[in-house]
Design an enzyme around this catalytic site. Structure first.
Site, PDB file in Angstrom:
ATOM      1  N   LYS A  33       9.512  27.905  -1.166  1.00 25.81           N
ATOM      2  CA  LYS A  33       9.660  28.185  -2.413  1.00 25.81           C
ATOM      3  C   LYS A  33       9.360  26.927  -3.409  1.00 25.81           C
ATOM      4  O   LYS A  33       8.415  27.291  -4.388  1.00 25.81           O
ATOM      5  CB  LYS A  33      10.840  28.821  -2.466  1.00 25.81           C
ATOM      6  CG  LYS A  33      11.431  29.079  -3.961  1.00 25.81           C
ATOM      7  CD  LYS A  33      12.955  28.943  -4.135  1.00 25.81           C
ATOM      8  CE  LYS A  33      13.361  27.562  -3.960  1.00 25.81           C
ATOM      9  NZ  LYS A  33      14.699  27.555  -4.437  1.00 25.81           N
ATOM     10  N   THR A  34       9.728  25.957  -3.141  1.00 27.23           N
ATOM     11  CA  THR A  34       9.528  24.777  -4.024  1.00 27.23           C
ATOM     12  C   THR A  34       8.052  24.379  -4.188  1.00 27.23           C
ATOM     13  O   THR A  34       7.577  23.999  -5.216  1.00 27.23           O
ATOM     14  CB  THR A  34      10.409  23.443  -3.776  1.00 27.23           C
ATOM     15  OG1 THR A  34      11.791  24.101  -3.547  1.00 27.23           O
ATOM     16  CG2 THR A  34      10.507  22.598  -4.852  1.00 27.23           C
ATOM     17  N   ASP A 217      13.010  29.153 -11.596  1.00 26.08           N
ATOM     18  CA  ASP A 217      13.714  28.768 -10.023  1.00 26.08           C
ATOM     19  C   ASP A 217      15.060  29.428  -9.816  1.00 26.08           C
ATOM     20  O   ASP A 217      15.734  29.664 -10.752  1.00 26.08           O
ATOM     21  CB  ASP A 217      13.612  27.176  -9.584  1.00 26.08           C
ATOM     22  CG  ASP A 217      13.947  26.990  -8.365  1.00 26.08           C
ATOM     23  OD1 ASP A 217      13.641  27.772  -7.548  1.00 26.08           O
ATOM     24  OD2 ASP A 217      14.381  25.955  -8.011  1.00 26.08           O
ATOM     25  N   GLU A 218      15.136  29.961  -8.428  1.00 20.89           N
ATOM     26  CA  GLU A 218      16.501  30.610  -8.222  1.00 20.89           C
ATOM     27  C   GLU A 218      16.978  31.601  -9.253  1.00 20.89           C
ATOM     28  O   GLU A 218      17.770  31.463  -9.711  1.00 20.89           O
ATOM     29  CB  GLU A 218      17.498  29.573  -8.034  1.00 20.89           C
ATOM     30  CG  GLU A 218      17.523  28.223  -7.104  1.00 20.89           C
ATOM     31  CD  GLU A 218      17.747  28.660  -5.763  1.00 20.89           C
ATOM     32  OE1 GLU A 218      17.719  29.633  -5.442  1.00 20.89           O
ATOM     33  OE2 GLU A 218      17.943  27.688  -4.998  1.00 20.89           O
ATOM     34  N   GLN A 248      20.144  35.647  -1.166  1.00 22.55           N
ATOM     35  CA  GLN A 248      20.802  34.312  -1.280  1.00 22.55           C
ATOM     36  C   GLN A 248      21.670  34.205  -2.585  1.00 22.55           C
ATOM     37  O   GLN A 248      21.891  33.216  -3.016  1.00 22.55           O
ATOM     38  CB  GLN A 248      19.935  33.119  -1.117  1.00 22.55           C
ATOM     39  CG  GLN A 248      19.251  33.117   0.171  1.00 22.55           C
ATOM     40  CD  GLN A 248      18.614  31.754   0.182  1.00 22.55           C
ATOM     41  OE1 GLN A 248      19.059  30.698   0.412  1.00 22.55           O
ATOM     42  NE2 GLN A 248      16.956  31.925   0.307  1.00 22.55           N
ATOM     43  N   ARG A 591      20.326  27.928   7.299  1.00 23.02           N
ATOM     44  CA  ARG A 591      20.233  26.311   7.108  1.00 23.02           C
ATOM     45  C   ARG A 591      19.839  25.933   8.569  1.00 23.02           C
ATOM     46  O   ARG A 591      19.383  24.568   8.434  1.00 23.02           O
ATOM     47  CB  ARG A 591      21.423  25.841   6.839  1.00 23.02           C
ATOM     48  CG  ARG A 591      22.376  26.262   5.505  1.00 23.02           C
ATOM     49  CD  ARG A 591      21.353  26.036   4.349  1.00 23.02           C
ATOM     50  NE  ARG A 591      20.543  27.500   4.230  1.00 23.02           N
ATOM     51  CZ  ARG A 591      19.504  27.891   3.454  1.00 23.02           C
ATOM     52  NH1 ARG A 591      18.934  26.766   2.702  1.00 23.02           N
ATOM     53  NH2 ARG A 591      19.008  28.699   3.086  1.00 23.02           N
TER      54      ARG A 591
END
Length: 714
Positions: A33-34, A217-218, A248, A591
């Site tokens: 994503k980043t 973002d997010e 998420q 994770r």
DNA sequence: TACTTTGTCCTTTTT
DNA sequence: GGACAAAGTA
């Protein structure tokens, strides 16, 4: 310097090179994503489509903002100053400093963190003689923030019951107090900035035409006000690019509104919804587990992670007899893995709530395993630092009564509670700041602050800080305190922080509109500092699942998978609470890169009582063929306990095993003459002290003494 | 005014 | 069990 577009998968590439239009990117965990966000920014700039100044990119944490900036500047030689990249709060602050007049604020307005805000509310309640039994300051804080996050001012709160009316009055009084003192709390930063744009069409037009690309973002974590703020920044020439993952979304409790994703899609007629489903982090079994678990949620936009990596190891599951037993096992595994060469910093123990870390820490400590717990007090939140900052705030802005009250008598200088009350009365009468009415005993303090102000005028930042911590008497004071050495060290660290706080930081964070001291204080409020100084040691990482979001580890232990804990019992009270808990579990599982451990304990010490917990339903939701049980599966439970996992009762929680109390056992159905029929959900004590907790359904859950209550087996 | 003792309440967190 | 706050004691 290159964008390396050839390394992107087709979906990533599509997202990065999307033409100028609105887009929603559903980016699964570990899907890069980043990388997509940063590469898109670099691609836009490099292709000459926009100048850096026409870009706005917003994140939630400073860490994410920093990482974005670092990665962009690694791809393109850019001057970061012109770019608006930062957190919602950081960007709003920047805008408010520039347009402080239009926003109705002093240029050097100070920012209250949550702690300061609560203190300010308590002070207000006291001054207005509010009965704290009827309205707890904490509830008031919650109320005020919730209203602000919905964009609702006190005058706009819809009429409600008596309680709401009182809360609303206090909300209004609190905002007045803040305005008078020139301070702004966190949600106010957003609301003010929102209102600034809303009420000043010229400004709104300016910014919305300037920003050709707005990237978020997010996005699943945005609240309603943040979304509305974004909408004000969008003109017909603006492309809004939102990246998020509804699976998420774990911050509903602080106002996040996942619905923003579908609202955005609809309201902006988004033509391109791109799903990033290829995962570059975890092995197949781990992803299969995560996918299977999250499939139990009904409210989803829909997404399935896959990986080109192999299945990897099975998921290891452990059942402990107690929390201590679980902790002992974790320590053993960690030690074994460390011996085999896995770095401890690449292993993480995750838990639902902070209280669970204690037992783990105890076990780790006694075995001498280095560990690091995240989530403690942060640097700028320490008492001695807050004290020093309060002095600095008064130097920057004499109106700041919060700061005044914090340090007027610290270190003690004979300004007692009575004196302060008199000052507050006088200040209230004259409608002026406390510092102005400081006479008599309090003039010592007034002179001190005014002396500091003249003395530090025009000096470099770190010298200001140095002088203030010396002359305030803080250093002197802590020298006499038993454990003052650490505090003095922290104060010295504050001077270092000031020394390394550069012009560039200042401009990137606040634009050019703030003087260095105010910029530094803003920095302290908006960025509380890294959790703790990370000693260079190779330490096991320990944190809540929430704080693990965005991180990844070779090995992950997800502990305490028990009904009542995870999913947490409180979540049963909330709408869609269970789904949020499941997303939390999903975040935890994803994770792990190579190895995932899941564990639960039969008994756990909680609130000073031993609780008997049933294994979490989430353990049942992971396909059994992916798991390898290190202990016999549900060994003791299956034989005795009814299967609660499929019943309609949300939290039967307590395990029906072994223990008999006064002739009753957990799980047993009983009848009470007054409350009717119920089921025993917990028990404690022995003999005449024996008590059982009974769920009487509509009659509520009650603790009853077996010796007293007329309880019968049903 | 400073220290001790008792009572209450227990998620999750960034800014 | 333990953090934190309010009430109680020197």
């Amino acid at each position: 310097m290159s964008l390396h577009l050839e390394l992107l998968n087709p979906e990533q590439l599509a997202a990065v090179t999307l033409p100028d239009e609105h887009a929603l990117i559903l980016a699964g965990a570990g899907s890069g994503k980043t990388r997509v966000l940063t590469t898109r920014i670099a691609w836009l700039v490099k292709g000459g489509r926009v100048s850096p100044a026409q870009l706005l990119a917003v994140t939630f944490t400073n860490k994410a903002a920093r990482e974005m900036l670092t990665r962009i500047t690694a791809m393109l030689p850019l001057n970061p100053r012109g770019m608006w990249i930062g957190t919602f709060h950081g960007l709003c602050n920047r805008m408010l400093r520039v347009h402080h007049r239009d926003a109705g604020l002093p240029q050097s307005f100070q920012i209250l963190d949550s702690q300061d805000q609560l203190a300010a509310l308590k002070r207000l309640c006291k001054a207005l003689g509010v009965d704290e039994d009827r309205i707890a300051p904490r509830d008031l804080q919650y109320f005020v923030n919730a209203q602000k996050e919905e964009g609702v001012r006190a005058r706009d709160v819809p009429a409600g019951d008596e309680n709401t009316r009182r809360l609303t009055e206090l909300y209004a009084a609190y905002d007045e107090q803040c305005q008078r003192e020139g301070v702004v709390d966190f949600p106010e930063l957003l609301l003010r900035s929102f209102e600034l744009l809303k009420n000043h069409e010229i400004l709104r037009a300016h910014y919305s035409q300037r920003f050709r690309h707005v990237l978020v973002d997010e996005f699943q974590d945005t609240n309603r006000l943040q979304y509305r703020w974004l909408k004000l920044l969008v003109s017909p020439q603006t492309s809004l690019f939102c990246v998020g993952d509804d699976d998420q979304s774990i911050y509903t409790f602080r106002g996040a509104h996942v619905g923003n994703m579908s609202d955005f899609e609809r309201e902006f007629r988004v033509r391109h919804v791109i799903r990033l489903e290829q995962n570059y982090r975890s092995h197949g079994n781990i992803l299969d587990a995560a996918n299977a678990l999250i499939a139990n949620n009904r409210k989803r936009l829909g997404k399935n992670l896959w990986t080109a990596a192999g299945a990897g190891e099975p998921i290891r599951v452990f059942e402990g007899e107690s929390d201590a037993d679980e902790a002992r096992w974790v320590v053993e595994e960690v030690q074994a893995l460390a011996r085999e060469g896995t770095r401890r910093s690449q292993m993480a123990v995750l838990y639902r709530s902070n209280a669970q870390s204690r037992v783990l820490e105890h076990a780790l400590f006694s075995q001498g395993v280095p560990y690091r717990v995240y989530g403690g007090l942060r640097f700028f939140e320490r008492a001695e630092i807050k004290h020093a900052l309060a002095y600095l705030r008064l130097v920057a802005l004499p109106d700041d009564d919060s700061a005044f009250l914090r340090v007027a008598n610290f270190p003690p200088r004979g300004i007692g509670a009575r004196t302060l009350e008199q000052l507050q009365d006088a200040a209230k009468q004259a409608r002026v700041p406390l510092l102005k009415v400081s006479e008599g005993k309090a003039s010592i303090f007034k002179n001190l602050i005014e002396g500091l102000k003249t003395e530090t005028q025009g000096l470099p930042l770190h010298e200001i800080v140095e002088i203030v911590i010396q002359k305030s008497g803080l250093i002197e004071h802590y020298k006499t305190e038993r454990e003052g050495a650490d505090r003095i060290q922290n104060l010295e660290e504050l001077v270092n922080a000031a020394a390394t706080f550069s012009e560039e930081d200042r401009e990137v964070e606040s634009g050019e509109a703030a003087d260095p001291l105010t910029a530094f204080l803003t920095h302290a409020a908006l960025e509380a500092g890294e959790h703790q100084a990370g000693e260079g040691q190779d330490a096991l990482q320990m944190m809540t699942v929430h704080s693990a979001k965005g991180l990844e580890f070779d090995v992950v232990f997800l502990s305490g998978l028990e009904e009542g804990l995870f999913p947490h019992e409180q979540s049963a009270m909330e709408r869609d609470g269970l789904e949020e808990e499941r997303r939390l579990a999903y975040v935890a599982i994803t994770r792990a890169r190579n190895r995932l451990y899941l564990s639960h304990a039969q008994t756990r010490m909680l609130h000073g009582q031993t609780r008997y917990n049933v294994a979490s339903r989430f353990l049942e939701e992971v396909p059994q063929q992916l798991m390898k049980w290190l202990t016999p599966r549900f060994s003791r439970q299956k034989a005795f306990a009814p299967d609660f996992s499929r019943s309609n009762q949300p939290f039967p929680l307590k395990k029906a095993v072994s223990r008999e109390v006064g002739g009753f056992r957990i799980g047993q159905n009983v009848v009470h003459p007054k409350f009717g029929s119920g089921v025993i959900v917990d028990a404690e004590g022995q003999g005449t002290d024996a008590r059982v907790q009974v769920n009487f359904g509509s009659q509520g859950v009650k603790w009853l003494a077996v010796a007293v209550a007329k309880l019968q087996a049903a």
